[in-house]
Design a protein around this motif. Structure first.
Motif, PDB file in Angstrom:
ATOM      1  N   PRO A  59       0.797  -1.228   0.000  1.00 36.02           N
ATOM      2  CA  PRO A  59       0.000   0.000   0.000  1.00 36.02           C
ATOM      3  C   PRO A  59       0.832   1.281   0.000  1.00 36.02           C
ATOM      4  O   PRO A  59       0.363   2.311  -0.480  1.00 36.02           O
ATOM      5  CB  PRO A  59      -0.834  -0.122   1.284  1.00 36.02           C
ATOM      6  CG  PRO A  59      -0.991  -1.596   1.485  1.00 36.02           C
ATOM      7  CD  PRO A  59       0.344  -2.170   1.045  1.00 36.02           C
ATOM      8  N   SER A  76      -3.832  -6.424   1.540  1.00 38.50           N
ATOM      9  CA  SER A  76      -4.029  -5.139   0.882  1.00 38.50           C
ATOM     10  C   SER A  76      -2.798  -4.841   0.043  1.00 38.50           C
ATOM     11  O   SER A  76      -1.691  -4.757   0.583  1.00 38.50           O
ATOM     12  CB  SER A  76      -4.273  -4.042   1.915  1.00 38.50           C
ATOM     13  OG  SER A  76      -5.450  -4.343   2.648  1.00 38.50           O
ATOM     14  N   THR A  78      -1.336  -3.532  -4.272  1.00 36.06           N
ATOM     15  CA  THR A  78      -1.573  -3.030  -5.617  1.00 36.06           C
ATOM     16  C   THR A  78      -0.938  -4.008  -6.591  1.00 36.06           C
ATOM     17  O   THR A  78       0.175  -4.474  -6.376  1.00 36.06           O
ATOM     18  CB  THR A  78      -0.933  -1.636  -5.793  1.00 36.06           C
ATOM     19  OG1 THR A  78      -1.567  -0.725  -4.892  1.00 36.06           O
ATOM     20  CG2 THR A  78      -1.102  -1.129  -7.216  1.00 36.06           C
ATOM     21  N   LEU A 104      -5.957  -1.804  -7.165  1.00 31.18           N
ATOM     22  CA  LEU A 104      -5.691  -1.565  -5.751  1.00 31.18           C
ATOM     23  C   LEU A 104      -6.708  -2.357  -4.937  1.00 31.18           C
ATOM     24  O   LEU A 104      -7.917  -2.082  -5.021  1.00 31.18           O
ATOM     25  CB  LEU A 104      -5.805  -0.071  -5.421  1.00 31.18           C
ATOM     26  CG  LEU A 104      -4.737   0.866  -5.962  1.00 31.18           C
ATOM     27  CD1 LEU A 104      -4.755   0.972  -7.471  1.00 31.18           C
ATOM     28  CD2 LEU A 104      -4.911   2.241  -5.355  1.00 31.18           C
ATOM     29  N   ASN A 106      -8.105  -3.610  -1.274  1.00 31.37           N
ATOM     30  CA  ASN A 106      -8.116  -3.393   0.169  1.00 31.37           C
ATOM     31  C   ASN A 106      -9.072  -4.403   0.803  1.00 31.37           C
ATOM     32  O   ASN A 106     -10.285  -4.204   0.813  1.00 31.37           O
ATOM     33  CB  ASN A 106      -8.549  -1.973   0.537  1.00 31.37           C
ATOM     34  CG  ASN A 106      -8.520  -1.754   2.037  1.00 31.37           C
ATOM     35  OD1 ASN A 106      -8.031  -2.604   2.784  1.00 31.37           O
ATOM     36  ND2 ASN A 106      -9.053  -0.634   2.478  1.00 31.37           N
ATOM     37  N   PHE A 114      -3.415   4.328  -0.113  1.00 34.88           N
ATOM     38  CA  PHE A 114      -2.495   3.659  -1.022  1.00 34.88           C
ATOM     39  C   PHE A 114      -1.696   4.737  -1.739  1.00 34.88           C
ATOM     40  O   PHE A 114      -2.260   5.723  -2.197  1.00 34.88           O
ATOM     41  CB  PHE A 114      -3.258   2.852  -2.082  1.00 34.88           C
ATOM     42  CG  PHE A 114      -3.746   1.510  -1.617  1.00 34.88           C
ATOM     43  CD1 PHE A 114      -3.220   0.350  -2.163  1.00 34.88           C
ATOM     44  CD2 PHE A 114      -4.732   1.399  -0.655  1.00 34.88           C
ATOM     45  CE1 PHE A 114      -3.669  -0.893  -1.754  1.00 34.88           C
ATOM     46  CE2 PHE A 114      -5.189   0.163  -0.236  1.00 34.88           C
ATOM     47  CZ  PHE A 114      -4.656  -0.983  -0.785  1.00 34.88           C
TER      48      PHE A 114
END
Length: 161
Positions: A59, A76, A78, A104, A106, A114
């Motif tokens: 993140p 979490s 990307t 992304l 979460n 992020f």
């Protein structure tokens, strides 16, 4: 997914207009971009390479390490999908080239900030999808910028430059 019970049932008869419009957008995104329709597994590559077909970021925008995968916050992250590194060929044997995307994720129970990865992955991004706000789209973001991703949601960003 893969559950034939109330968890995954959608009542298409009542036709929730917002849900239908969002679902159509998702289908069109997948149909338009081969990076989301891969027939083979990603190959990845060494940590920090920008020519890999996929890359994973924390993140905070830094590349994930082996240690990061073992942490509780590995829920979490990307994901960078590199549209110019697709190894498959089309029906005519030609290389497949597509746009690149950030997704992304979460999975945390609270919103998280992020930070978009460094400019080597892309200098600017266009928000296409936000599952927490299905009407949200069109925001332009820059590398290194901070983005709030709501609890248990995801965002899809398309590389502009």
């Amino acid at each position: 997914y893969c559950q034939d019970n109330e968890i995954s049932w959608i009542d298409w008869e009542n036709r929730d207009g917002a849900l239908m419009a969002f679902t159509i957008r998702l289908i069109e995104l997948r149909r338009s971009h081969p990076v989301f329709r891969r027939r083979r597994f990603f190959r990845g590559g060494p940590h920090g390479r920008t020519d890999a077909d996929i890359a994973w970021f924390r993140p905070d925008g830094r590349s994930m390490t082996v240690r990061d995968w073992q942490s509780a916050f590995a829920k979490s992250m990307t994901v960078f999908l590199n549209g110019s590194a697709i190894t498959e060929r089309d029906r005519r044997g030609e290389p497949v080239i597509d746009d690149s995307f950030l997704v992304l994720f979460n999975a945390h129970h609270e919103p998280l900030d992020f930070r978009l990865p460094a400019a080597r992955s892309g200098k600017s991004w266009l928000r296409l999808i936000d599952t927490a706000d299905t009407l949200s789209e069109g925001d332009q973001l820059k590398a290194g910028e901070s983005v709030v991703v709501e609890a248990r949601s995801l965002q899809v960003l398309q590389k502009l430059g």
